[in-house]
Design an enzyme around this catalytic site. Structure first.
Site, PDB file in Angstrom:
ATOM      1  CB  VAL A  13      -1.369  -0.307   0.847  1.00  0.00           C
ATOM      2  CG1 VAL A  13      -2.134  -1.414   1.117  1.00  0.00           C
ATOM      3  CG2 VAL A  13       0.041  -0.109   1.862  1.00  0.00           C
ATOM      4  N   GLY A  16       8.534   4.107   1.658  1.00  0.00           N
ATOM      5  CA  GLY A  16       9.141   5.466   1.644  1.00  0.00           C
ATOM      6  C   GLY A  16       9.929   5.609   1.740  1.00  0.00           C
ATOM      7  CE1 TYR A  18      16.771   4.937   4.936  1.00  0.00           C
ATOM      8  CE2 TYR A  18      15.797   6.483   6.520  1.00  0.00           C
ATOM      9  CZ  TYR A  18      16.444   6.394   5.922  1.00  0.00           C
ATOM     10  OH  TYR A  18      17.868   7.254   5.675  1.00  0.00           O
ATOM     11  CB  VAL A  21       3.224   0.063   4.692  1.00  0.00           C
ATOM     12  CG1 VAL A  21       2.269  -0.703   4.749  1.00  0.00           C
ATOM     13  CG2 VAL A  21       4.356   0.813   5.103  1.00  0.00           C
ATOM     14  CG  ASP A 127       9.360  13.616   8.137  1.00  0.00           C
ATOM     15  OD1 ASP A 127       8.902  14.466   8.002  1.00  0.00           O
ATOM     16  OD2 ASP A 127       9.694  12.094   7.680  1.00  0.00           O
TER      17      ASP A 127
HETATM   18  P1  ADP Z   1       8.585   6.303   4.987  1.00  0.00           P
HETATM   19  O1  ADP Z   1       9.411   6.202   6.830  1.00  0.00           O
HETATM   20  O2  ADP Z   1       8.957   5.175   5.112  1.00  0.00           O
HETATM   21  O3  ADP Z   1       7.160   7.272   5.010  1.00  0.00           O
HETATM   22  P2  ADP Z   1       5.541   6.064   6.026  1.00  0.00           P
HETATM   23  O4  ADP Z   1       5.510   5.279   7.285  1.00  0.00           O
HETATM   24  O5  ADP Z   1       5.411   6.932   6.095  1.00  0.00           O
HETATM   25  O6  ADP Z   1       6.727   5.282   5.809  1.00  0.00           O
HETATM   26  O7  ADP Z   1       4.576   4.362   5.156  1.00  0.00           O
HETATM   27  C1  ADP Z   1       4.594   4.887   3.422  1.00  0.00           C
HETATM   28  C2  ADP Z   1       3.360   4.438   2.741  1.00  0.00           C
HETATM   29  O8  ADP Z   1       2.888   4.042   3.332  1.00  0.00           O
HETATM   30  C3  ADP Z   1       2.463   6.442   3.443  1.00  0.00           C
HETATM   31  O9  ADP Z   1       2.287   6.932   2.867  1.00  0.00           O
HETATM   32  C4  ADP Z   1       0.987   5.108   3.186  1.00  0.00           C
HETATM   33  O10 ADP Z   1       0.331   5.398   2.148  1.00  0.00           O
HETATM   34  C5  ADP Z   1       1.229   3.700   4.055  1.00  0.00           C
HETATM   35  N1  ADP Z   1       1.241   3.517   5.087  1.00  0.00           N
HETATM   36  C6  ADP Z   1       2.296   3.802   6.063  1.00  0.00           C
HETATM   37  N2  ADP Z   1       1.719   3.046   7.346  1.00  0.00           N
HETATM   38  C7  ADP Z   1       0.374   2.368   7.342  1.00  0.00           C
HETATM   39  C8  ADP Z   1      -1.252   2.089   8.116  1.00  0.00           C
HETATM   40  N3  ADP Z   1      -1.074   2.373   8.709  1.00  0.00           N
HETATM   41  N4  ADP Z   1      -1.935   1.889   6.890  1.00  0.00           N
HETATM   42  C9  ADP Z   1      -2.145   1.794   5.824  1.00  0.00           C
HETATM   43  N5  ADP Z   1      -1.296   2.421   5.049  1.00  0.00           N
HETATM   44  C10 ADP Z   1      -0.612   2.874   5.745  1.00  0.00           C
END
Ligand code: ADP
Length: 348
Positions: A13, A16, A18, A21, A127
Site C-alpha cells: 500500500v 517510503g 526506508y 508497507v 517529520d
Molecule cells: P516512511 O517512513 O518510509 O515514509 P511511512 O510510514 O510514511 O514510511 O509509510 C509509507 C506509506 O505507506 C504511507 O504514505 C502510507 O501510504 C502507507 N502506510 C503507512 N502506514 C500505514 C498504515 N498504518 N495503514 C495504511 N497505510 C499505511
C-alpha cells in the site's frame, strides 16, 4: 518465520525512504493490519522505541507487535489506516471547496492532542506533515511514521535509547552532551548521527519534509527541541486553512527565502541568539523591506485563524505556543464548534 505464521501478507500500500508497507490479515481473527517492513536499523529502532512509549494515546497509531528479522530489518504490525490528511486536503483543493470551520477545528484538535501526547513524554517527531497524519474510516486521526523521532533526554535522565548513544560516543571526538541545564535538547552525538544520515543521502524524506522544516533547522541548529514540531504544526494548520502549502520551497535556500519574504529578515531584534546559529553568517539574505506577513498567506481567513497560525509560525522557538496551550485556545470553544469525529468526511 513467526510473522508468516500469524499474518497473511496482501498488497503493497505504500513505500517510503526506508520502508515498504503492506496490507495484511491476522490469521487468528481476520483483523486487517498494516505490515511495515523497515530496512534501516536506525529508523526501525527509533520508530519502535517511540511507538512503545506512545501506546494508549488515541491520536497516535497503534503498534500491535513487531518482529526483528535480522540485525537490520524489522517488521512492524500497525493498525491499518485507510487514508491521510494530505488526501483530505488534496480532495478539498480539487473540488475547490474550503474545509468547513467545524471540520477544520476537529482535525486540528486531533493533531494537537497527538502532538501533545508525544511532547508530554518528550518524543520529538521531527517529520510532521499531512501525509504522516493517517486517518481511520471513522475519522480518527493518528500521528504515524516515527522513523525520524527522537526521545529527548534531560541530563541525568535515564533515556531508553541510551545504549544507542553509547555505541556512538565511542567513535565520537566530541563527547559533550547537553549543556543546556534543565532544557531537554538533542545531545551532540545525536545530531552528529543525523548529519551522517544526511550525507548518506535520504533524498525522498528530506524533500518531503523541507516545507515543514523550522528555521532553526534550516540554519543548522544542533540543539533544537520540541519547538521544531510546533513550527511544522503551524505549516500544517495554514495548509488546512488555505488548501495550499505555506512555504513550498524548491530547495533549502529557497525555503529560507520564502520564510523571510513572509516573516522578514532573521536578526537579533526578532530572535535573541539567532546570530549564533551555525549557518547564520554563511547564509545571508538581502534586506526584505516589506515582509508580507502571515495574514497575506491566509486570504479570506478570520483574524482568530491568522492569530492561531502566528502563535506557531514565528522565528523564536521559545515564543511558539505548545500543543497543550493551543488545545485551550478560545478558537476551539467558539462557534462554529468542532464537529464530532463521526461527522468528519473521510475520503474513500
Ligand atoms: P516512511 O517512513 O518510509 O515514509 P511511512 O510510514 O510514511 O514510511 O509509510 C509509507 C506509506 O505507506 C504511507 O504514505 C502510507 O501510504 C502507507 N502506510 C503507512 N502506514 C500505514 C498504515 N498504518 N495503514 C495504511 N497505510 C499505511
Amino acid at each position: 518465520s513467526e510473522i508468516i505464521a500469524k499474518y497473511e501478507v496482501m498488497e503493497r500500500v505504500g513505500s517510503g525512504a526506508y520502508a515498504d508497507v503492506y496490507r495484511g490479515r491476522r490469521l487468528s481473527d481476520g483483523l486487517t493490519v498494516a505490515l511495515k517492513e523497515i530496512h534501516d536499523y536506525q529508523s526501525a529502532f527509533r520508530e519502535i522505541d517511540a511507538l512503545e512509549l506512545l501506546q494508549g494515546f488515541p491520536n497516535v497509531i497503534v503498534l500491535h507487535e513487531y518482529f526483528w528479522r535480522d540485525d537490520e530489518d524489522a517488521v512492524l504490525v500497525l493498525e491499518f489506516l485507510r487514508t491521510d490528511l494530505a488526501t483530505v486536503i488534496a480532495d478539498a483543493a480539487k473540488a475547490n471547496q474550503p474545509l468547513p470551520a467545524g471540520q477544520l477545528k476537529r482535525w486540528m484538535i486531533q493533531i494537537l492532542s497527538g502532538v501533545d501526547a508525544c511532547h508530554r513524554i518528550m518524543v520529538l517527531h521531527r517529520d510532521l506533515k499531512p501525509s504522516n497524519l493517517l486517518i481511520s474510516e471513522n475519522g480518527l486521526l493518528k500521528i504515524a511514521d516515527f522513523g525520524q523521532a527522537r526521545i529527548l533526554t534531560e541530563p541525568g535522565f535515564d533515556a531508553s535509547n541510551n545504549h544507542e548513544e553509547y555505541s556512538r560516543d565511542i567513535n565520537n571526538k566530541d563527547t559533550s552532551t547537553n549543556t543546556h541545564g534543565g532544557n531537554a535538547t538533542c545531545t551532540t552525538s545525536d545530531i552528529d548521527r543525523e548529519d551522517e544520515e544526511k550525507e548518506l543521502g535520504c533524498f525522498t524524506s528530506c524533500v518531503g519534509t523541507r516545507w515543514f522544516r523550522a528555521p532553526e533547522l534550516l540554519y543548522g541548529s544542533r540543539d533544537y527541541g520540541l519547538e521544531v514540531d510546533l513550527w511544522s504544526l503551524g505549516c500544517i494548520f495554514a495548509e488546512l486553512l488555505t488548501l495550499r502549502p505555506l512555504f513550498p520551497g524548491a530547495a533549502d535556500i529557497d525555503q529560507i527565502s520564502r520564510i523571510i519574504g513572509v516573516l522578514g529578515n532573521l536578526d537579533e531584534s526578532i530572535w535573541v541568539g539567532c546570530s549564533k546559529l551555525p549557518d547564520y553568517g554563511i547564509i545571508s539574505f538581502s534586506k526584505v523591506e516589506n515582509p508580507s506577513g502571515i495574514e497575506a498567506c491566509l486570504p479570506n481567513r478570520s483574524p482568530d485563524e491568522v492569530a492561531l497560525v502566528k502563535r506557531l509560525v514565528c522565528y523564536d522557538p521559545s515564543k511558539r505556543a505548545t500543543a497543550m496551550e493551543l488545545i485551550h485556545d478560545k478558537y476551539f470553544n467558539e462557534e462554529p464548534l468542532p464537529v464530532p469525529v463521526s461527522e468528519l468526511p473521510v475520503p474513500l
